[in-house]
Motif scaffolding. Structure first.
Motif, PDB file in Angstrom:
ATOM      1  N   ASP A   2       0.851  -1.199   0.000  1.00  0.00           N
ATOM      2  CA  ASP A   2       0.000   0.000   0.000  1.00  0.00           C
ATOM      3  C   ASP A   2       0.881   1.241   0.000  1.00  0.00           C
ATOM      4  N   LEU A   3       0.797   2.024  -1.071  1.00  0.00           N
ATOM      5  CA  LEU A   3       1.612   3.234  -1.178  1.00  0.00           C
ATOM      6  C   LEU A   3       0.793   4.489  -0.924  1.00  0.00           C
ATOM      7  N   SER A   4      -0.369   4.335  -0.284  1.00  0.00           N
ATOM      8  CA  SER A   4      -1.233   5.497  -0.064  1.00  0.00           C
ATOM      9  C   SER A   4      -0.610   6.523   0.874  1.00  0.00           C
ATOM     10  N   ASN A   5       0.322   6.103   1.702  1.00  0.00           N
ATOM     11  CA  ASN A   5       0.982   7.038   2.625  1.00  0.00           C
ATOM     12  C   ASN A   5       2.343   7.492   2.117  1.00  0.00           C
ATOM     13  N   LEU A   6       2.576   7.319   0.817  1.00  0.00           N
ATOM     14  CA  LEU A   6       3.868   7.705   0.239  1.00  0.00           C
ATOM     15  C   LEU A   6       4.159   9.179   0.498  1.00  0.00           C
ATOM     16  N   THR A   7       5.324   9.454   1.014  1.00  0.00           N
ATOM     17  CA  THR A   7       5.758  10.825   1.261  1.00  0.00           C
ATOM     18  C   THR A   7       7.094  11.034   0.574  1.00  0.00           C
ATOM     19  N   ASN A   8       7.149  11.967  -0.316  1.00  0.00           N
ATOM     20  CA  ASN A   8       8.428  12.335  -0.924  1.00  0.00           C
ATOM     21  C   ASN A   8       8.937  13.578  -0.215  1.00  0.00           C
ATOM     22  N   LYS A   9      10.166  13.517   0.237  1.00  0.00           N
ATOM     23  CA  LYS A   9      10.758  14.620   0.972  1.00  0.00           C
ATOM     24  C   LYS A   9      12.062  15.010   0.312  1.00  0.00           C
ATOM     25  N   ALA A  10      12.321  16.293   0.235  1.00  0.00           N
ATOM     26  CA  ALA A  10      13.587  16.793  -0.290  1.00  0.00           C
ATOM     27  C   ALA A  10      14.360  17.439   0.849  1.00  0.00           C
ATOM     28  N   ALA A  11      15.636  17.129   0.943  1.00  0.00           N
ATOM     29  CA  ALA A  11      16.496  17.725   1.958  1.00  0.00           C
ATOM     30  C   ALA A  11      17.627  18.471   1.254  1.00  0.00           C
ATOM     31  N   ALA A  12      17.917  19.659   1.724  1.00  0.00           N
ATOM     32  CA  ALA A  12      18.941  20.493   1.097  1.00  0.00           C
ATOM     33  C   ALA A  12      20.258  20.374   1.852  1.00  0.00           C
ATOM     34  N   VAL A  13      21.292  19.981   1.157  1.00  0.00           N
ATOM     35  CA  VAL A  13      22.636  19.986   1.710  1.00  0.00           C
ATOM     36  C   VAL A  13      23.256  21.299   1.239  1.00  0.00           C
ATOM     37  N   ILE A  14      23.133  22.331   2.063  1.00  0.00           N
ATOM     38  CA  ILE A  14      23.559  23.680   1.700  1.00  0.00           C
ATOM     39  C   ILE A  14      25.064  23.789   1.924  1.00  0.00           C
ATOM     40  N   ILE A  82      19.939  16.930  -1.927  1.00  0.00           N
ATOM     41  CA  ILE A  82      20.426  17.725  -3.048  1.00  0.00           C
ATOM     42  C   ILE A  82      21.529  18.669  -2.581  1.00  0.00           C
ATOM     43  N   HIS A  83      22.632  18.682  -3.312  1.00  0.00           N
ATOM     44  CA  HIS A  83      23.726  19.633  -3.063  1.00  0.00           C
ATOM     45  C   HIS A  83      23.287  20.972  -3.638  1.00  0.00           C
ATOM     46  N   VAL A  84      23.285  21.994  -2.800  1.00  0.00           N
ATOM     47  CA  VAL A  84      22.963  23.344  -3.270  1.00  0.00           C
ATOM     48  C   VAL A  84      24.047  24.302  -2.818  1.00  0.00           C
ATOM     49  N   ASN A  85      24.268  25.320  -3.608  1.00  0.00           N
ATOM     50  CA  ASN A  85      25.231  26.367  -3.256  1.00  0.00           C
ATOM     51  C   ASN A  85      24.469  27.627  -2.882  1.00  0.00           C
ATOM     52  N   THR A  86      25.011  28.378  -1.963  1.00  0.00           N
ATOM     53  CA  THR A  86      24.434  29.667  -1.633  1.00  0.00           C
ATOM     54  C   THR A  86      25.517  30.728  -1.726  1.00  0.00           C
TER      55      THR A  86
END
Length: 135
Positions: A2-14, A82-86
């Protein structure tokens, strides 16, 4: 499954100057800033919006570092890092969920009391992360 509770999360590696920003939650655990993806939202857009709205900085997504999956109840949570630059590393403001932040090297990151997702991320993607935050 059952994938009804599927949560996609993005995390930023700043990342700035070969160090990554890490944030301390009110419970004392350290984590990368993250956000649940809305329907059909792209990871890059979620990271840009999260950083601007919650941290007050502009970021540029650079590359996917890795992702992890874990069972949560009846579903699966997928977290993509995700690798991000600031260009304004000193301009970060704390979201109300966090009590502190700092920039750390890879070695310093391993010595922190990390949240479970971050521990799992380091277990599976440490070599990939090292490429981004060590000389």
């Amino acid at each position: 499954m059952d994938l009804s509770n599927l949560t996609n999360k993005a995390a930023a590696v700043i990342i700035s100057d070969k160090k990554t920003a890490i944030f301390q939650r009110k419970d004392g655990k350290w984590e990368f800033p993250n956000a649940a993806l809305k329907d059909d939202e792209k990871v890059d857009n979620a990271i840009i919006n999260l950083s601007k709205d919650n941290l007050g900085i502009d970021v540029i997504p650079a590359a996917e570092i890795g992702s992890i999956e874990q069972n949560i109840g009846n579903g699966i949570e997928i977290a993509m890092f995700i690798h991000v630059n600031t260009e304004n590393p000193a301009g970060i403001t704390l979201h109300s969920d966090y009590s502190a932040f700092k920039y750390v090297t890879f070695e310093e990151l391993g010595g922190l009391d990390l949240a479970d997702d971050e521990k799992k991320f380091l277990e599976t993607c440490a070599d990939d992360l090292k490429k981004h935050i060590t000389d």
